[in-house]
Write an enzyme that holds these catalytic residues in place. Structure first.
Site, PDB file in Angstrom:
ATOM      1  N   TYR A  62      25.996  72.234  33.525  1.00 10.95           N
ATOM      2  CA  TYR A  62      26.052  73.408  34.399  1.00 10.95           C
ATOM      3  C   TYR A  62      25.562  74.653  33.656  1.00 10.95           C
ATOM      4  O   TYR A  62      24.818  75.450  34.195  1.00 10.95           O
ATOM      5  CB  TYR A  62      27.479  73.583  34.916  1.00 10.95           C
ATOM      6  CG  TYR A  62      27.612  74.569  36.048  1.00 10.95           C
ATOM      7  CD1 TYR A  62      27.302  74.200  37.352  1.00 10.95           C
ATOM      8  CD2 TYR A  62      28.051  75.863  35.816  1.00 10.95           C
ATOM      9  CE1 TYR A  62      27.421  75.102  38.397  1.00 10.95           C
ATOM     10  CE2 TYR A  62      28.174  76.772  36.848  1.00 10.95           C
ATOM     11  CZ  TYR A  62      27.861  76.392  38.133  1.00 10.95           C
ATOM     12  OH  TYR A  62      27.986  77.293  39.160  1.00 10.95           O
ATOM     13  N   ARG A  82      32.148  78.468  20.711  1.00 14.13           N
ATOM     14  CA  ARG A  82      32.815  77.168  20.671  1.00 14.13           C
ATOM     15  C   ARG A  82      31.821  76.002  20.704  1.00 14.13           C
ATOM     16  O   ARG A  82      32.062  74.956  20.124  1.00 14.13           O
ATOM     17  CB  ARG A  82      33.820  77.057  21.803  1.00 14.13           C
ATOM     18  CG  ARG A  82      35.065  77.882  21.533  1.00 14.13           C
ATOM     19  CD  ARG A  82      35.892  78.151  22.802  1.00 14.13           C
ATOM     20  NE  ARG A  82      37.116  78.879  22.481  1.00 14.13           N
ATOM     21  CZ  ARG A  82      37.180  80.169  22.190  1.00 14.13           C
ATOM     22  NH1 ARG A  82      36.081  80.898  22.166  1.00 14.13           N
ATOM     23  NH2 ARG A  82      38.326  80.744  21.908  1.00 14.13           N
ATOM     24  N   HIS A  86      39.117  78.997  41.738  1.00 11.93           N
ATOM     25  CA  HIS A  86      38.400  77.737  41.517  1.00 11.93           C
ATOM     26  C   HIS A  86      38.425  77.347  40.039  1.00 11.93           C
ATOM     27  O   HIS A  86      38.529  76.171  39.690  1.00 11.93           O
ATOM     28  CB  HIS A  86      36.959  77.854  42.020  1.00 11.93           C
ATOM     29  CG  HIS A  86      36.168  76.597  41.919  1.00 11.93           C
ATOM     30  ND1 HIS A  86      36.468  75.468  42.641  1.00 11.93           N
ATOM     31  CD2 HIS A  86      35.083  76.288  41.161  1.00 11.93           C
ATOM     32  CE1 HIS A  86      35.604  74.510  42.340  1.00 11.93           C
ATOM     33  NE2 HIS A  86      34.752  74.986  41.434  1.00 11.93           N
TER      34      HIS A  86
END
Length: 183
Positions: free
Chosen positions: A28, A129, A91
């Site tokens: 994504y 990260r 969401h």
């Protein structure tokens, strides 16, 4: 600040038989996903393992893809990689909680899964990260899967002597327990 924390890292496990992992990634955020895959691949290759990479649309599809692969393929372990960045709606909470819960349930069923789905507040946190030269969470997820796989192989042949045994299994176990080698 998480970027400056020092963490203890377990030594890499070693394997006497080859390991094959499936990396399931949601691209994504493609640049973040690519960095995480690079970290995971390096960790798998460092133990002499092999891997395949498959892509799914989003973090919610990762556990389903792992379950399908476990039923239909021959992988020893799985690496779940993706990134969820907080937005303006709830969401984010749904995706974070449900993907994590599903992965945990699969793990409790015995699958060796390293969960590398990042859940962050902003893109900068994700970049730090994901970067193999920084926090390397992709490599960490692969390492987690490899450590679980090492435990599975260590204890995989042991039984606790409980549960239903077919009559033929019971006879073989009784013969083995009595020192006999014939059933």
């Amino acid at each position: 600040m998480a970027g400056t924390e020092q963490h203890y890292i377990l030594p890499r496990p070693s394997f006497d038989k080859p390991v094959k992992l499936l990396i399931v990634v949601s691209p994504y955020y493609k640049d973040i996903a690519d960095n995480m895959v690079a970290g995971a691949v390096a960790e798998i290759e460092a133990v002499g393992g092999t891997y395949e990479v498959i892509e799914v649309p989003g973090a919610l599809e990762i556990p389903t893809a792992i379950a399908i692969a476990d039923r239909a393929s021959n992988f020893d372990g799985y690496v779940a990689l993706g990134c969820v960045i907080r937005g303006e709606t709830t969401h984010y909470d749904t995706v974070c909680n449900d993907s994590s819960r599903a992965i945990q349930l699969l793990g409790l069923q015995g699958l060796c899964i390293g969960n590398g789905i990042l859940t962050v507040e902003n893109r900068n946190q994700a970049e730090v990260r994901a970067d193999p030269a920084m926090q390397n969470k992709g490599g960490g997820a692969a390492a987690a899967a490899l450590h679980l796989l090492a435990l599975t192989r260590k204890w995989g042949d042991q039984t606790k002597g409980i549960g239903f045994k077919s009559p033929s299994e019971a006879i073989k176990l009784a013969a083995t327990d009595n020192g006999s080698t014939t059933a």
